[in-house]
Design an enzyme around this catalytic site. Structure first.
Site, PDB file in Angstrom:
ATOM      1  N   TRP A  40     -21.570  10.861  15.037  1.00  0.00           N
ATOM      2  CA  TRP A  40     -20.538  11.194  14.071  1.00  0.00           C
ATOM      3  C   TRP A  40     -21.043  12.255  13.106  1.00  0.00           C
ATOM      4  O   TRP A  40     -22.189  12.187  12.648  1.00  0.00           O
ATOM      5  CB  TRP A  40     -20.127   9.945  13.281  1.00  0.00           C
ATOM      6  CG  TRP A  40     -19.213   9.058  14.049  1.00  0.00           C
ATOM      7  CD1 TRP A  40     -18.738   9.255  15.306  1.00  0.00           C
ATOM      8  CD2 TRP A  40     -18.657   7.831  13.595  1.00  0.00           C
ATOM      9  NE1 TRP A  40     -17.926   8.218  15.691  1.00  0.00           N
ATOM     10  CE2 TRP A  40     -17.849   7.325  14.648  1.00  0.00           C
ATOM     11  CE3 TRP A  40     -18.729   7.105  12.423  1.00  0.00           C
ATOM     12  CZ2 TRP A  40     -17.156   6.134  14.559  1.00  0.00           C
ATOM     13  CZ3 TRP A  40     -18.043   5.911  12.311  1.00  0.00           C
ATOM     14  CH2 TRP A  40     -17.250   5.432  13.383  1.00  0.00           C
TER      15      TRP A  40
ATOM     16  N   GLU B 160      -5.932  -3.988   0.470  1.00  0.00           N
ATOM     17  CA  GLU B 160      -6.200  -5.018   1.481  1.00  0.00           C
ATOM     18  C   GLU B 160      -7.420  -5.882   1.133  1.00  0.00           C
ATOM     19  O   GLU B 160      -7.710  -6.849   1.837  1.00  0.00           O
ATOM     20  CB  GLU B 160      -6.437  -4.356   2.848  1.00  0.00           C
ATOM     21  CG  GLU B 160      -5.199  -3.704   3.460  1.00  0.00           C
ATOM     22  CD  GLU B 160      -4.976  -2.264   3.004  1.00  0.00           C
ATOM     23  OE1 GLU B 160      -5.553  -1.869   1.956  1.00  0.00           O
ATOM     24  OE2 GLU B 160      -4.234  -1.536   3.681  1.00  0.00           O
TER      25      GLU B 160
ATOM     26  N   LYS C 161     -16.222  13.241  15.966  1.00  0.00           N
ATOM     27  CA  LYS C 161     -16.908  12.429  16.967  1.00  0.00           C
ATOM     28  C   LYS C 161     -17.469  13.358  18.040  1.00  0.00           C
ATOM     29  O   LYS C 161     -16.784  13.721  18.988  1.00  0.00           O
ATOM     30  CB  LYS C 161     -15.943  11.400  17.550  1.00  0.00           C
ATOM     31  CG  LYS C 161     -15.463  10.407  16.481  1.00  0.00           C
ATOM     32  CD  LYS C 161     -14.247   9.604  16.882  1.00  0.00           C
ATOM     33  CE  LYS C 161     -13.739   8.750  15.738  1.00  0.00           C
ATOM     34  NZ  LYS C 161     -12.807   9.453  14.812  1.00  0.00           N
TER      35      LYS C 161
ATOM     36  N   THR D 227       0.861  -1.182   0.000  1.00  0.00           N
ATOM     37  CA  THR D 227       0.000   0.000   0.000  1.00  0.00           C
ATOM     38  C   THR D 227       0.891   1.223   0.000  1.00  0.00           C
ATOM     39  O   THR D 227       1.957   1.232   0.611  1.00  0.00           O
ATOM     40  CB  THR D 227      -0.868   0.064   1.272  1.00  0.00           C
ATOM     41  OG1 THR D 227      -0.002   0.187   2.403  1.00  0.00           O
ATOM     42  CG2 THR D 227      -1.703  -1.189   1.426  1.00  0.00           C
TER      43      THR D 227
END
Lengths: 547, 547
Positions: B447, B330, B442, B186
């Site tokens: 959220w 991933e 947060k 990555t």
């Protein structure tokens, strides 16, 4: 170096979870014979499968235990297909076409303690129950007179009452993907039926392959009419694969006659169907007599036995394309499918469509020739077809306390399945089956196809039937014996028949031994009984002419 | 009870064997910049892959060892993709867009001893070689001046000379399906790049899923223009999946500019293409200026970043349908694809097409909300997306002699991948991403999406740019800070901007803290650098107005 990927097992509970959420709107429609069929969404099937699992758990069904189903194709059978393996038990589909003594043998051999049965099949089950000492629970689904169950030994439950009010979610166990998921017994013509035990892995991978474009490739825009019974090799894997991909299912239940099938196609407009040639023969006769609109069908999977070219042509004219598939109980069953390569004209496609088809990515194939050699894929060299892959059987079930069975004539020493079919494979992987291995004539290190000789003989205008079998020969090992039934008033003789054969068959393959008989002996399912002919020959009971 | 199925591993050598026989006629076409592109059949690719494996074996490449590729998308890179894992070694694709020091880090961390490189990329590789002490062999494929390699330390080989005359069959080893097959690092914005090691099993299953109808569903009637680089998450798995299904590949090599891409679409008429939005933006500008026939394309897979709706609309008008996909290194990368459910009108499909798409059968998903709870799939409750499945990473590669790395912010204690993306999932499994987890605000157990606030602010006619970041708040934990760049001559003020926001955003989400800045700090790839803004705020370097 080691892979860093997650080790997540391939489980049927994943097919269930995926189908009932992502494809929750897709439906299973079950024919009822009433004015309206019955419809249930995949989301509802998911909830009811959880309820069924809770009920079976309460009845004592544990991981690794078989639960039998004696059912038609319908929504409840789909629920059993998904619930039983997902909870860790083993779905055991019972073939209702088998003779009662074979059915009893199978239930006892698998040690089924529970049987789910359609009400309409109780007349079949009830007389068997006294011979099924291990069966403790009978669960009856769908219409049918329950009174015949009065006083039987096992406990009797109504499917709907049993699952009603139970939780619609189930905490499916995280099983080993190689755990048993389903079993199906072959209805072999010799000896006792033999069980194949499919794993979660084998069914999951088979479902993926069926949904791949090189195989059936159906989508949530399709509706599949699943005529092939769920008790016959997992209905060719369709209940699993369609649930995985959101393909709508149209289930005929017990209405398998040509007239209701024609009606359900016209009314429900499936895009795909799967059935054996006999069904398509019957349906063709039906729609010829009573025209129906079959045009919704754009693809039909046909297997179980070879489809006569004339039948394909007849359906081509109706705009319905029949596609050959080949497989067996031991192959889950996807072995081949006759999707021609891309870019061909209809004329160029035709010979490909007559083959059994090409192998999918997950199936390896080889031909073992007369001397045990691996034969080339040249479209000409014949051998017995052997296959290998993650959804191909390695053995038969030995029973609860016995080792698996690996008969030598079914499994090669290196683990490949010997299919018992003889054929050729083209360089681009299209399989053409020409004979059964037990019927092929092994002559001087070469193989002669009995079926090819029979077809050539039966093309003669004076021949009603012809069976060709291998008989011992001192010089060549085996040679063909031609057994011919003549039509009434026929005037041909052996020499003329042999000359006629010689027009299409190589000279070294022509039979020397001939006999005319009043009729060819047949098995209970109407196939030539070649064992009987060989025995008659060995006993000197046939009047042989040598040419 | 035990399953009686064969235990056959899922290996890339099976993809190679299947594609090069059953689909042997399919082709890989590589753009050359010359009047004619270069074509090679899958059958030829199969033979050359065997030759390459023999050559690599002779150079000492053993099972489990990595072999690096620094190559464009072309036939030779496909050969390496198939040969290296099939022989048991590990294909390590090197991202040629990385800064040189990261490239060197990656080659050294993986311990590559061999690098296959395109001649055109030697100017990139040669200066790196002194920093790659373990590299013993460089194999050069395709055109490009080789003279720069004179006097370098590793042995230099010409690809064609190296494989010429070697056997065209290779006895591929029967590996464990969990053996490593390929690796990709990555290009994380923080810390060193991290390697994901794919297994044979993960790549095989991913290829099957890509070929399933609910995913890309391409056939041997399709040609796929693979613009997404082979050094970027296995070109989204296309070289494997297309080889498995017989899909023709059209490979642009180094000709990734809009003009040659437009020319190759018009001339080669691919039916499918895969690329990031930037490519489609560039191509649209190109064909607007210099019209080309793109009508052969009926499906385009677009991923890497969200596709602007206006771009989808523009291509809809050209008859080219862009379909969102979401994934990451991933996730192999197939995570979601935005194929709308069946049976909808174009208008009903539109909101589905704007989502990231639905999860395929092989990917399980859950949303972890602000308090660590699993959030419902109701299309409204937001959480961090976590995924699980057989082609999802469980860890990062630690290096030849080190344990795998499992950073807490990337992997949950029960093994799911934390994607770092925040979003919602609809009841039918369509994912909408709204923010990155590290950027979400947060606030009091709820959220607030920074991206949503930014988009709403940037819709104001006076706002040139706006970045919203979380800043500490005594009462709520965190609250949003709005950082605004005004257009020249703008006359708006904070109160007006806040009122404007209030028209589309819930009141409790509106920022109290505001600042006007001349420019928003950006990362090297042009994204807002929110770390810098947060630090500036913490250091008191911003002129804050509270409303």
């Amino acid at each position: 170096m080691h892979s860093t990927m997650q080790d997540v097992p391939l489980l049927i509970s994943r097919i269930l979870a995926h189908g009932s959420t992502i494809h929750g709107r897709s439906t299973v429609t079950t024919w009822t014979g009433e004015p309206e069929p019955h419809r249930r969404t995949f989301a509802e099937i998911g909830e009811r499968a959880a309820q069924l699992a809770h009920a079976l758990r309460e009845l004592g069904v544990d991981e690794g235990q078989p639960a039998g189903t004696l059912m038609w194709n319908n929504a409840e059978h789909v629920e059993a297909y998904l619930a039983i393996p997902s909870m860790g038990a083993v779905l055991h589909t019972l073939n209702l076409r088998l003779p009662p003594e074979q059915l009893a043998y199978i239930v006892n051999h698998a040690a089924d303690r529970i049987i789910l049965v359609n009400g309409s099949l109780l007349p079949l089950l009830v007389p068997l129950l006294p011979h099924l000492p291990r069966v403790e629970h009978v669960i009856v689904a769908g219409p049918g007179d329950r009174s015949a169950l009065d006083g039987v030994a096992p406990a009797v439950h109504d499917y709907e009452e049993l699952i009603a009010g139970r939780p619609t979610r189930y905490d499916w166990p995280e099983l080993d993907e190689r755990a048993p998921a389903a079993m199906c017994y072959t209805s072999g013509t010799t000896g006792d039926p033999k069980g194949v035990v499919y794993s979660h892995r084998s069914i999951y991978l088979h479902s993926m392959q069926v949904n791949m474009t090189e195989s059936m490739g159906l989508t949530d825009r399709d509706t599949s009419l699943v005529v092939v019974p769920q008790f016959h090799v997992n209905a060719w894997g369709l209940p699993h694969s369609t649930f995985m991909a959101g393909v709508h299912m149209l289930m005929p239940d017990r209405f398998l006659q040509p007239a209701p099938l024609a009606e359900m196609i016209e009314r429900e407009r499936p895009t795909h169907a799967a059935a054996v040639p006999t069904i398509w023969q019957g349906l063709l006769a039906e729609v010829t007599a009573n025209p129906r609109d079959l045009t919704s069908l754009d693809r039909v999977t046909i297997g179980g036995s070879a489809c006569p070219p004339s039948l394909m042509e007849a359906y081509d004219k109706l705009g319905v394309r029949l596609c050959h598939a080949w497989g067996m109980t031991e192959t889950s069953p996807l072995g081949t499918m006759a999707n021609p390569p891309a870019g061909l004209t209809a004329e160029e496609e035709w010979p490909y469509r007559l083959t059994q088809g090409r192998f999918p990515a997950g199936v390896e194939a080889r031909l073992t020739g007369p001397g045990g050699d691996i034969m080339p894929w040249d479209g000409e060299s014949a051998g017995e077809l052997e296959v290998r892959g993650p959804w191909i059987a390695a053995a038969y079930y030995g029973g609860p306390d016995a080792e698996p069975l690996r008969p030598e004539d079914k499994f090669s020493p290196d683990g490949w399945l010997k299919t018992g079919d003889v054929g050729t494979i083209s360089p681009d992987g299209f399989l053409t089956l020409t004979d059964r291995a037990k019927d092929v004539i092994k002559s001087g290190g070469e193989w002669i196809s009995s079926v090819e000789l029979e077809n050539a003989l039966m093309a003669h205008p004076d021949v009603a039937e012809a069976a060709v079998v291998a008989v011992p020969d001192e010089k060549w090992g085996e040679r063909p014996l031609a057994t011919v039934v003549l039509k009434e008033g026929a005037t041909t003789d052996y020499a003329e028949l042999r000359a006629f054969l010689g027009e299409s068959i190589a000279k070294w393959q022509l039979p020397e031994r001939w006999t005319i008989v009043p009729t060819v002996p047949k098995t209970s399912v109407g196939k030539f009984d070649k064992k009987v002919i060989r025995r008659q020959y060995a006993e000197g009971a046939l009047d042989i002419t040598e040419l």
